[in-house]
Design a protein around this motif. Structure first.
Motif, PDB file in Angstrom:
ATOM      1  N   LYS A  62      12.531   5.088  -6.690  1.00 18.37           N
ATOM      2  CA  LYS A  62      11.585   3.803  -6.108  1.00 18.37           C
ATOM      3  C   LYS A  62      10.691   4.318  -4.962  1.00 18.37           C
ATOM      4  CE  LYS A  62      14.873  -0.083  -7.393  1.00 18.37           C
ATOM      5  NZ  LYS A  62      15.681  -0.988  -6.429  1.00 18.37           N
ATOM      6  N   SER A  63      11.101   5.054  -4.119  1.00 14.70           N
ATOM      7  CA  SER A  63      10.287   5.684  -3.383  1.00 14.70           C
ATOM      8  C   SER A  63       9.171   6.434  -3.613  1.00 14.70           C
ATOM      9  CB  SER A  63      11.263   6.325  -2.149  1.00 14.70           C
ATOM     10  OG  SER A  63      11.426   7.489  -2.719  1.00 14.70           O
ATOM     11  N   GLN A  64       9.627   7.262  -4.746  1.00 17.01           N
ATOM     12  CA  GLN A  64       8.363   8.229  -5.442  1.00 17.01           C
ATOM     13  C   GLN A  64       7.130   7.078  -5.980  1.00 17.01           C
ATOM     14  OE1 GLN A  64      10.005  10.683  -8.560  1.00 17.01           O
ATOM     15  NE2 GLN A  64       8.366  12.219  -8.051  1.00 17.01           N
ATOM     16  N   VAL A  65       7.704   6.031  -6.590  1.00 16.44           N
ATOM     17  CA  VAL A  65       6.883   5.030  -7.047  1.00 16.44           C
ATOM     18  C   VAL A  65       5.902   4.377  -6.059  1.00 16.44           C
ATOM     19  CG1 VAL A  65       6.720   2.787  -8.334  1.00 16.44           C
ATOM     20  CG2 VAL A  65       8.151   4.321  -9.137  1.00 16.44           C
ATOM     21  N   THR A  66       6.632   4.175  -4.835  1.00 17.04           N
ATOM     22  CA  THR A  66       5.922   3.519  -3.799  1.00 17.04           C
ATOM     23  C   THR A  66       4.776   4.456  -3.338  1.00 17.04           C
ATOM     24  OG1 THR A  66       7.887   2.334  -3.187  1.00 17.04           O
ATOM     25  CG2 THR A  66       6.282   2.517  -1.630  1.00 17.04           C
ATOM     26  N   TYR A  68       3.454   7.004  -5.065  1.00 14.02           N
ATOM     27  CA  TYR A  68       2.444   6.983  -6.109  1.00 14.02           C
ATOM     28  C   TYR A  68       1.317   6.079  -6.163  1.00 14.02           C
ATOM     29  CZ  TYR A  68       4.729  11.095  -8.067  1.00 14.02           C
ATOM     30  OH  TYR A  68       5.215  12.248  -8.449  1.00 14.02           O
ATOM     31  N   LYS A  69       1.863   4.686  -5.680  1.00 15.13           N
ATOM     32  CA  LYS A  69       1.243   3.265  -5.966  1.00 15.13           C
ATOM     33  C   LYS A  69       0.243   3.637  -4.528  1.00 15.13           C
ATOM     34  CE  LYS A  69       4.023   0.122  -8.373  1.00 15.13           C
ATOM     35  NZ  LYS A  69       4.846  -1.220  -8.055  1.00 15.13           N
ATOM     36  N   MET A  70       0.726   4.021  -3.472  1.00 19.03           N
ATOM     37  CA  MET A  70       0.079   4.168  -2.216  1.00 19.03           C
ATOM     38  C   MET A  70      -1.378   5.152  -2.505  1.00 19.03           C
ATOM     39  SD  MET A  70       1.174   4.410   1.559  1.00 19.03           S
ATOM     40  CE  MET A  70       1.739   6.274   1.340  1.00 19.03           C
ATOM     41  N   VAL A  71      -0.832   6.309  -2.907  1.00 20.21           N
ATOM     42  CA  VAL A  71      -1.889   7.418  -3.306  1.00 20.21           C
ATOM     43  C   VAL A  71      -2.701   6.566  -4.305  1.00 20.21           C
ATOM     44  CG1 VAL A  71      -2.212   9.597  -4.638  1.00 20.21           C
ATOM     45  CG2 VAL A  71      -0.365   9.210  -2.795  1.00 20.21           C
ATOM     46  N   ASN A  77      -9.710   3.457  -3.799  1.00 25.21           N
ATOM     47  CA  ASN A  77     -10.811   3.105  -2.654  1.00 25.21           C
ATOM     48  C   ASN A  77     -11.640   4.402  -2.584  1.00 25.21           C
ATOM     49  OD1 ASN A  77      -9.537   0.830  -1.982  1.00 25.21           O
ATOM     50  ND2 ASN A  77      -8.147   1.506  -0.296  1.00 25.21           N
ATOM     51  N   ARG A  78     -11.151   5.334  -2.758  1.00 25.78           N
ATOM     52  CA  ARG A  78     -12.414   6.518  -2.461  1.00 25.78           C
ATOM     53  C   ARG A  78     -13.272   6.636  -3.780  1.00 25.78           C
ATOM     54  NH1 ARG A  78      -9.041  12.092  -1.472  1.00 25.78           N
ATOM     55  NH2 ARG A  78     -11.104  12.797  -1.752  1.00 25.78           N
TER      56      ARG A  78
END
Length: 149
Positions: A62-66, A68-71, A77-78
């Protein structure tokens, strides 16, 4: 009586009285119950550790998914910024190309004006208000005049 006594003696001789045999099944049963209980406890502990490992793995995923979603959000955006800047550069490039064409047309028009012989005789050095020291020199290429100051 003697026949009944003989009968009883005969029974006793053929089937001697034995001391009670310890109940082997009871001691074996208690030992196997103890082993079974230990195994149950061990299995419960193993299942608890397995659930904990599964829970930790799930939290890690779950933290890895979070992350990856943030990245992914940052990269999107870039990408939008790069696309926007690319569009601006394309618009500027189109504007510069248009300006280039217009300047080339003006330059060609000026060359054409300078190539006309009757224009050379009408232009006097005093026609240039900014500089009265104008010298006209013809170049070797197509006899185009060069104006030097």
């Amino acid at each position: 009586m003697s026949s009944s006594t003989n009968f009883l003696n005969n029974i006793l001789l053929n089937y001697p009285l034995q001391a009670p045999v310890p109940n082997i099944t009871n001691s074996t049963t208690s030992s196997s119950d103890e082993t079974r209980n230990k195994r149950k406890i061990s299995n419960r502990e193993s299942a608890r550790r397995s659930r904990m490992r599964k829970q930790k793995h799930l939290e890690d995923v779950k933290s890895q998914v979070t992350r990856y979603k943030m990245v992914n959000h940052q990269l999107m955006n870039r990408l939008r910024l790069v696309n926007h800047n690319g569009q601006i550069v394309q618009q500027e490039n189109q504007w510069l190309l248009l300006e280039l064409v217009m300047l080339q047309q003006k330059l060609n028009h000026l060359h054409n004006l300078m190539a006309e012989p009757e224009l050379h005789h009408t232009l006097l050095p005093s026609a240039w208000p900014c500089n009265n020291n104008v010298t006209t020199v013809f170049s070797d290429q197509n006899q185009l005049p060069l104006v030097t100051l």
